[in-house]
Write an enzyme that holds these catalytic residues in place. Structure first.
Site, PDB file in Angstrom:
ATOM      1  N   GLN A 245       0.881  -1.184   0.000  1.00 24.44           N
ATOM      2  CA  GLN A 245       0.000   0.000   0.000  1.00 24.44           C
ATOM      3  C   GLN A 245       0.914   1.229   0.000  1.00 24.44           C
ATOM      4  OE1 GLN A 245      -2.061  -1.643   3.469  1.00 24.44           O
ATOM      5  NE2 GLN A 245      -4.036  -1.113   2.550  1.00 24.44           N
ATOM      6  N   ASP A 277     -10.982   7.108   4.109  1.00 20.99           N
ATOM      7  CA  ASP A 277     -10.207   6.095   4.825  1.00 20.99           C
ATOM      8  C   ASP A 277      -8.849   6.644   5.259  1.00 20.99           C
ATOM      9  OD1 ASP A 277      -9.644   3.237   5.551  1.00 20.99           O
ATOM     10  OD2 ASP A 277      -8.060   3.537   4.064  1.00 20.99           O
ATOM     11  N   GLU A 319     -12.688   8.863   8.575  1.00 20.86           N
ATOM     12  CA  GLU A 319     -12.250   7.718   9.376  1.00 20.86           C
ATOM     13  C   GLU A 319     -10.901   8.104   9.962  1.00 20.86           C
ATOM     14  OE1 GLU A 319     -10.238   3.738  10.164  1.00 20.86           O
ATOM     15  OE2 GLU A 319      -9.730   4.971   8.459  1.00 20.86           O
ATOM     16  N   ARG A 510      -8.459  -9.931  12.000  1.00 24.39           N
ATOM     17  CA  ARG A 510      -9.672  -9.095  11.948  1.00 24.39           C
ATOM     18  C   ARG A 510     -10.791  -9.820  11.189  1.00 24.39           C
ATOM     19  NH1 ARG A 510      -7.380  -3.556   9.579  1.00 24.39           N
ATOM     20  NH2 ARG A 510      -6.309  -5.076   8.272  1.00 24.39           N
TER      21      ARG A 510
END
Ligand code: GLC
Length: 636
Positions: A245, A277, A319, A510
């Site tokens: 990323q 995000d 967020e 998660r």
């Protein structure tokens, strides 16, 4: 208006010469142009051509905007508080895990309506990189939908279906990073200097090492450090999250324009809200943790102003999982008040609910929440009990000290409690990203598993666990703002034991709280003899009652007060339509509370709207059952 501003207005007018609704956009320029220019002046003063470039994007997007969406814009401009109203209820899910495909989601609208949902957040669904992709947060192509879910046309069709059913659509806008396989990254790797400038790339460790001194690690387990060596780039590229990323370089005005284009395209597909995000991370500054920099807010202001001109029904949700004192800035403080995101996740409320349930003590919650500054009356919190992410113990040391606790020790207690090793625990969570250096342990697990449904053996224990989840949801729905239900919570779904069976998920627990929708269990929601049925009925009751309570409109602030009993906390909402006093017992014991503890907030507030019964004291004390939740108004 300065001569430059007048020239910009003329530019916009010319670009929209063929648009019958030209005047609408020009009026919006008059309204939001100053925001756009102020934000640009703060961040990009050396790029005077930027406003014109953005206006070109605005005009082009408006020309492409459908009649249906233009009508929606007009309606929303007349009802800009749509997401603040007490009837607003959100639901968050992965399209594939909920219903297979986007078309499948459209077929489940009745289910959402039955729950009272008016706002649907579909987790990342734009084309991610192949293989591991952080649950879709590594986007390879913002112009395409993940092929197994459908196409952009399907997305547009789904938005229209949802709109017809009275449901708004939220999507993620991942704007801190792109997948290493995104075309920009590919071009950079191929040696194109224009695209190399879309990223932060350093030839050696000198600068990265300087930044690392003050940078925390987000995923210390599977992605230690914040930079990744790339052979083709011959450089270290900034990678806050995973190595694949790549953080984009927002100092580059081309990046700003690229994202403005993406935002307007998604708005034209019918998206009503963009979840920004990891927005806290988009601006870097040496010597800091590179989060919450002032430029983040100025950039949001620019993007929002551009969106308001072309597609004013679009709102932003920040967020930003950051410390309480940083969080409020995402809804606007000072000159940005009411000019940045419309919504922001209330991470602190979520953390405090779990903390109170574990310690059977609400005093820390009362301190932490009462120290929050007010938010602009046009904004709202997105409140939640669980989401797709882990829970990090964002407990402030000063808040803990205010009640004589040690913040570090309490965070350790919460981790022990929720992974189930503490003797008083009822929870079955998993430790996420244990950091041996800081001692930090975050928690994965569904609301039901964290609240003890899995370990409950008797019917009484199972009822207690459901009451615990419902208490959490009563706070989430009672706080004010848009409450978000994490898919599966409405059925009290427990941890997904098979979470690691998908190879790309095996490293990231998660996924334990991102189950697939068990449609075979769904019919049990109407059977009150089941856990599913009790959970559903309790949640539906909260939603139904909430809708009738005007004082829950997000424009009014929530005041949080401790009581003389450590387990009991009050939320008070003063509103011209009538006051609302909420009383919560966070413990599994029956509690007696002196009448004057709550009478001070309004002696006339005696009708509990949740049970539709008046609360009557016994010998000067109120008796609160374990996990009691009262929403008190005047008698009718
Ligand atoms: C956000 C997402 C989280 C993701 C991260 C990086 O925090 O909620 O799931 O890992 O951003 O994109």
């Amino acid at each position: 208006m300065s001569p430059t501003d007048a020239a910009l207005r003329q530019h916009l007018e010319a670009a929209l010469a063929d648009d019958p609704q030209q005047v609408d956009v020009l009026t919006r320029w008059d309204r939001w142009g100053p925001d756009l220019l102020a934000g640009l002046a703060e961040v990009y003063p050396q790029h005077p051509d930027l406003a014109r470039r953005l206006l070109d994007l605005v005009a082009a997007a408006h020309l492409r905007r459908s009649d249906a969406l233009r009508t929606r814009d007009r309606a929303r401009l007349l009802a800009p508080d749509w997401f603040q109203r007490p009837d607003a209820v959100g639901y968050a899910c992965y399209a594939d895990r909920f219903a297979g495909t986007l078309a499948g989601v459209g077929e489940r609208v009745d289910y959402l309506r039955e729950l009272g949902v008016t706002y649907l957040h579909l987790m990342p669904l734009l084309q991610p990189r192949p293989g591991e992709n952080d649950g879709g947060y590594a986007v390879m192509d913002y112009g395409r939908v993940r092929p197994d879910l459908g196409t952009m046309d399907d997305l547009e069709a789904l938005a229209a279906t949802l709109h017809e059913a009275g449901i708004s659509l939220t999507l993620d806008l991942v704007l801190n990073h792109v997948a290493a396989e995104h075309a920009w990254a590919e071009a950079a790797r191929a040696g194109d200097p224009t695209y190399r400038d879309y990223f932060y790339v350093y030839p050696d460790r000198t600068v990265p090492d300087q930044y690392e001194v003050t940078l925390p690690e987000v995923f210390p387990d599977f992605a230690p450090g914040n930079f990744t060596w790339d052979e083709a780039l011959r450089g270290w590229v900034w990678t806050t999250f995973n190595a694949w990323q790549w953080d984009v370089n927002w100092t580059n005005p081309d990046v700003l324009c690229a994202y403005a284009g993406i935002i307007l395209d998604l708005a034209n597909r019918g998206v009503d809200c963009l979840r920004l995000d990891a927005i806290a991370f988009i601006w870097k500054r040496l010597g800091t943790d590179c989060q919450n920099q002032p430029e983040v807010h100025a950039i949001t202001r620019v993007l929002r102003a551009a969106a308001r001109m072309a597609a004013p029904s679009l709102v932003f949700k920040a967020e930003a999982i950051v410390a309480p004192r940083q969080l409020v800035a995402y809804l606007g403080r000072g000159e940005h008040a009411g000019r940045v995101s419309d919504l922001a996740y209330h991470n602190s409320l979520m953390v405090q609910i779990w903390s109170a349930l574990a310690s059977r003590d609400a005093r820390l919650m009362a301190v932490a929440l009462s120290r929050f500054p007010d938010i602009p009356t046009t904004a709202a919190w997105a409140t939640y009990l669980r989401c797709h992410d882990d829970i990090g113990w964002a407990i402030d040391d000063d808040d803990a000290a205010a009640i004589g606790w040690n913040g570090y020790a309490h965070r350790g207690f919460l981790s022990d409690f929720y992974v189930g090793v503490h003797p008083a625990s009822f929870a079955e969570g998993l430790a996420f990203q244990e950091n041996p250096v800081t001692g930090d342990r975050r928690i994965s697990g569904t609301a039901a598993s964290l609240a003890g449904l899995g370990l409950a053996r008797t019917d009484a224990q199972r009822r207690m666990a459901i009451d615990r989840i419902l208490l959490g949801y009563a706070m989430v729905l009672g706080f004010g703002g848009i409450p978000l239900i994490h898919m599966g919570d409405e059925l009290a779904l427990r941890n997904d034991e098979g979470w690691a069976s998908v190879p790309e998920h095996a490293d990231d627990n998660r996924w334990v709280h991102r189950p697939r929708m068990p449609w075979d269990v769904v019919p049990q929601r109407h059977d009150l003899a089941t856990d599913t049925g009790r959970m559903w009925a309790g949640l539906q009751r909260l939603v139904t009652v909430r809708r009738t309570l005007e004082p829950l409109h997000a424009s009014a602030p929530t005041r949080v007060h401790a009581t003389s009993h450590p387990s009991v906390v009050c939320f008070v909402r003063r509103h011209p339509a009538g006051d609302l006093l909420q009383v919560y017992n966070v413990s599994d014991a029956t509690v007696a509370l002196p009448v004057h503890d709550i009478a001070g907030h309004g002696a006339e507030l005696t009708l509990d709207r949740l049970s539709n019964r008046s609360v009557t004291p016994y010998r000067g004390e109120h008796v609160l059952r374990p996990y009691a939740a009262w929403w008190l108004t005047e008698e009718r």
